[in-house]
Design a protein around this motif. Structure first.
Motif, PDB file in Angstrom:
ATOM      1  N   LYS A 172     -49.459 -24.474 -22.244  1.00 58.87           N
ATOM      2  CA  LYS A 172     -48.189 -23.833 -22.590  1.00 58.87           C
ATOM      3  C   LYS A 172     -47.156 -24.874 -23.019  1.00 58.87           C
ATOM      4  O   LYS A 172     -46.267 -24.597 -23.808  1.00 58.87           O
ATOM      5  CB  LYS A 172     -47.691 -23.039 -21.375  1.00 58.87           C
ATOM      6  CG  LYS A 172     -46.708 -21.936 -21.675  1.00 58.87           C
ATOM      7  CD  LYS A 172     -47.330 -20.750 -22.362  1.00 58.87           C
ATOM      8  CE  LYS A 172     -46.334 -20.029 -23.249  1.00 58.87           C
ATOM      9  NZ  LYS A 172     -45.642 -18.929 -22.638  1.00 58.87           N
ATOM     10  N   ASN A 173     -47.333 -26.087 -22.499  1.00 57.48           N
ATOM     11  CA  ASN A 173     -46.426 -27.170 -22.830  1.00 57.48           C
ATOM     12  C   ASN A 173     -46.447 -27.539 -24.302  1.00 57.48           C
ATOM     13  O   ASN A 173     -45.529 -28.168 -24.797  1.00 57.48           O
ATOM     14  CB  ASN A 173     -46.786 -28.406 -22.002  1.00 57.48           C
ATOM     15  CG  ASN A 173     -45.786 -28.649 -20.914  1.00 57.48           C
ATOM     16  OD1 ASN A 173     -44.602 -28.464 -21.136  1.00 57.48           O
ATOM     17  ND2 ASN A 173     -46.240 -29.038 -19.752  1.00 57.48           N
ATOM     18  N   ILE A 174     -47.533 -27.169 -24.989  1.00 57.20           N
ATOM     19  CA  ILE A 174     -47.634 -27.500 -26.419  1.00 57.20           C
ATOM     20  C   ILE A 174     -46.730 -26.573 -27.237  1.00 57.20           C
ATOM     21  O   ILE A 174     -45.995 -27.019 -28.100  1.00 57.20           O
ATOM     22  CB  ILE A 174     -49.095 -27.410 -26.888  1.00 57.20           C
ATOM     23  CG1 ILE A 174     -49.914 -28.496 -26.184  1.00 57.20           C
ATOM     24  CG2 ILE A 174     -49.196 -27.554 -28.397  1.00 57.20           C
ATOM     25  CD1 ILE A 174     -51.386 -28.322 -26.280  1.00 57.20           C
ATOM     26  N   VAL A 175     -46.807 -25.283 -26.929  1.00 55.23           N
ATOM     27  CA  VAL A 175     -45.998 -24.344 -27.706  1.00 55.23           C
ATOM     28  C   VAL A 175     -44.627 -24.061 -27.084  1.00 55.23           C
ATOM     29  O   VAL A 175     -43.769 -23.473 -27.721  1.00 55.23           O
ATOM     30  CB  VAL A 175     -46.738 -23.000 -27.933  1.00 55.23           C
ATOM     31  CG1 VAL A 175     -47.926 -23.208 -28.846  1.00 55.23           C
ATOM     32  CG2 VAL A 175     -47.182 -22.376 -26.648  1.00 55.23           C
ATOM     33  N   GLY A 176     -44.443 -24.466 -25.851  1.00 50.71           N
ATOM     34  CA  GLY A 176     -43.154 -24.248 -25.196  1.00 50.71           C
ATOM     35  C   GLY A 176     -43.023 -22.823 -24.698  1.00 50.71           C
ATOM     36  O   GLY A 176     -43.918 -22.008 -24.844  1.00 50.71           O
ATOM     37  N   GLY A 177     -41.889 -22.534 -24.085  1.00 49.64           N
ATOM     38  CA  GLY A 177     -41.653 -21.187 -23.599  1.00 49.64           C
ATOM     39  C   GLY A 177     -41.747 -21.107 -22.098  1.00 49.64           C
ATOM     40  O   GLY A 177     -41.882 -22.117 -21.411  1.00 49.64           O
ATOM     41  N   LEU A 231     -43.005 -20.630 -18.376  1.00 51.28           N
ATOM     42  CA  LEU A 231     -44.227 -20.820 -17.592  1.00 51.28           C
ATOM     43  C   LEU A 231     -44.185 -19.785 -16.473  1.00 51.28           C
ATOM     44  O   LEU A 231     -43.659 -20.045 -15.400  1.00 51.28           O
ATOM     45  CB  LEU A 231     -44.293 -22.242 -17.034  1.00 51.28           C
ATOM     46  CG  LEU A 231     -44.084 -23.371 -18.051  1.00 51.28           C
ATOM     47  CD1 LEU A 231     -44.084 -24.715 -17.348  1.00 51.28           C
ATOM     48  CD2 LEU A 231     -45.173 -23.359 -19.104  1.00 51.28           C
ATOM     49  N   SER A 245     -40.479 -24.283 -20.505  1.00 49.68           N
ATOM     50  CA  SER A 245     -41.054 -25.554 -20.933  1.00 49.68           C
ATOM     51  C   SER A 245     -40.706 -25.837 -22.387  1.00 49.68           C
ATOM     52  O   SER A 245     -40.440 -24.929 -23.177  1.00 49.68           O
ATOM     53  CB  SER A 245     -42.566 -25.484 -20.764  1.00 49.68           C
ATOM     54  OG  SER A 245     -43.174 -26.472 -21.548  1.00 49.68           O
ATOM     55  N   ILE A 246     -40.678 -27.098 -22.712  1.00 47.58           N
ATOM     56  CA  ILE A 246     -40.345 -27.512 -24.071  1.00 47.58           C
ATOM     57  C   ILE A 246     -41.639 -27.601 -24.881  1.00 47.58           C
ATOM     58  O   ILE A 246     -42.709 -27.793 -24.313  1.00 47.58           O
ATOM     59  CB  ILE A 246     -39.595 -28.860 -24.007  1.00 47.58           C
ATOM     60  CG1 ILE A 246     -38.864 -29.146 -25.301  1.00 47.58           C
ATOM     61  CG2 ILE A 246     -40.532 -30.001 -23.658  1.00 47.58           C
ATOM     62  CD1 ILE A 246     -37.839 -30.217 -25.152  1.00 47.58           C
ATOM     63  N   ASP A 247     -41.546 -27.454 -26.202  1.00 45.79           N
ATOM     64  CA  ASP A 247     -42.781 -27.556 -26.997  1.00 45.79           C
ATOM     65  C   ASP A 247     -43.077 -28.999 -27.427  1.00 45.79           C
ATOM     66  O   ASP A 247     -42.245 -29.887 -27.290  1.00 45.79           O
ATOM     67  CB  ASP A 247     -42.769 -26.577 -28.185  1.00 45.79           C
ATOM     68  CG  ASP A 247     -41.673 -26.888 -29.176  1.00 45.79           C
ATOM     69  OD1 ASP A 247     -41.644 -28.023 -29.659  1.00 45.79           O
ATOM     70  OD2 ASP A 247     -40.861 -25.986 -29.459  1.00 45.79           O
ATOM     71  N   ALA A 265     -50.356 -24.396 -17.644  1.00 40.49           N
ATOM     72  CA  ALA A 265     -49.028 -24.908 -17.952  1.00 40.49           C
ATOM     73  C   ALA A 265     -49.116 -26.044 -18.963  1.00 40.49           C
ATOM     74  O   ALA A 265     -48.271 -26.178 -19.837  1.00 40.49           O
ATOM     75  CB  ALA A 265     -48.333 -25.378 -16.685  1.00 40.49           C
ATOM     76  N   GLY A 266     -50.172 -26.837 -18.853  1.00 41.52           N
ATOM     77  CA  GLY A 266     -50.380 -27.938 -19.789  1.00 41.52           C
ATOM     78  C   GLY A 266     -50.542 -27.418 -21.200  1.00 41.52           C
ATOM     79  O   GLY A 266     -50.003 -27.986 -22.159  1.00 41.52           O
ATOM     80  N   ARG A 309     -31.433 -21.887 -22.747  1.00 43.64           N
ATOM     81  CA  ARG A 309     -32.344 -20.740 -22.608  1.00 43.64           C
ATOM     82  C   ARG A 309     -32.628 -20.446 -21.153  1.00 43.64           C
ATOM     83  O   ARG A 309     -32.570 -19.305 -20.698  1.00 43.64           O
ATOM     84  CB  ARG A 309     -33.684 -21.101 -23.238  1.00 43.64           C
ATOM     85  CG  ARG A 309     -33.904 -20.640 -24.605  1.00 43.64           C
ATOM     86  CD  ARG A 309     -35.081 -21.378 -25.148  1.00 43.64           C
ATOM     87  NE  ARG A 309     -36.317 -20.616 -24.982  1.00 43.64           N
ATOM     88  CZ  ARG A 309     -37.511 -21.075 -25.358  1.00 43.64           C
ATOM     89  NH1 ARG A 309     -37.623 -22.273 -25.886  1.00 43.64           N
ATOM     90  NH2 ARG A 309     -38.569 -20.346 -25.215  1.00 43.64           N
TER      91      ARG A 309
END
Lengths: 153, 104
Positions: B40-45, B47, A65-67, B37-38, A93
């Protein structure tokens, strides 16, 4: 109040996101260097001098996911157009991670042939802002073991 | 069961082809995972929840395809392809297809 929250999320996204991405890229390059002995080919046939004895399907996948910061940045770039760097690193990535996972699951095999990569966008519900939230990449191929007495290329 | 995504099975001989076999599953993520996931969507990376979910679903689709191949009397599936599509908000379909074959 809202603007504070927005800026807070932006800062959190930028700092945490950048740190996480750097760490991830570092881990990717280390693992790529470690698994260099297993070649991955996108052709479907091995050269004639290599005789296959065993084969199996191997897959690897990753959802990345993107930040928050990059998402906002991308939506701004969307207005003027041009290169969207934030998404470039995202798919890069995801692809490299998926290929690495596939390689790591190939264990004792000598080659992976016929590599195919599929990318799809998922998790629209997880982001309210329009645009890409997260991508799933699945890499798959056929792992083969070759006869050990065969001539090397 | 020989499963490969190449047209032939390396090191083996195909004696008969039975035709296309496929398997699919449609999965929705559950609310808990969606909320995670929502965030996690803030910091990315990565899931992780989604990665696992999709892997499991793909595995299930594969099993269905293998079942179908077995019922045809095949002992291998060649030229396997995966496809993913989102059929509705929050749900995705995972589709696997290939050609059922008989290997010597």
């Amino acid at each position: 109040m809202k603007i504070v929250l927005f800026l807070g999320l932006l800062a959190l996204g930028y700092f945490a996101g950048t740190a996480a991405e750097k760490k991830h890229f570092k881990s990717i390059s280390e693992r790529e260097a470690a698994s260099i002995a297993l070649p991955v080919l996108s052709v479907s046939k091995l050269p004639e001098n290599l005789v296959a004895t065993e084969s199996a399907l191997v897959t690897g996948s990753a959802v990345i996911s993107i930040d928050y910061f990059k998402r906002i940045l991308a939506s701004l770039i969307n207005i003027v157009g041009g290169k969207v760097i934030s998404y470039e690193s995202l798919v890069d990535r995801a692809r490299r991670e998926a290929i690495l996972r596939m390689k790591e699951s190939a264990g004792h095999y000598d080659y992976i042939i016929n590599l195919r990569i599929e990318t799809s966008v998922i998790g629209n519900s997880a982001n309210q802002k329009n645009g890409v939230g997260s991508v799933e990449v699945v890499a798959f191929g056929t792992a083969v073991k070759v006869k050990s007495d065969a001539n090397q290329i | 069961m020989y499963l490969v995504n190449t047209e032939t099975i390396p090191g083996k001989k195909i004696v008969e082809m039975y035709g296309i076999v496929s398997g699919s599953t449609v999965r929705a993520k559950h609310v808990g995972k969606d909320i995670m996931a929502g965030l996690k969507n803030i910091v990315g990376g990565e899931l992780k929840g989604y990665t696992e979910l999709l892997q499991e679903s793909r595995q299930e689709a594969m099993e269905r395809m293998v079942e179908q191949a077995k019922s045809m009397g095949a002992n291998g599936v060649v030229n396997i392809r995966f496809a993913t599509s989102s059929v509705a908000q929050g749900a995705s379909e995972l589709y696997v297809y290939g050609t059922a074959v008989l290997v010597e």
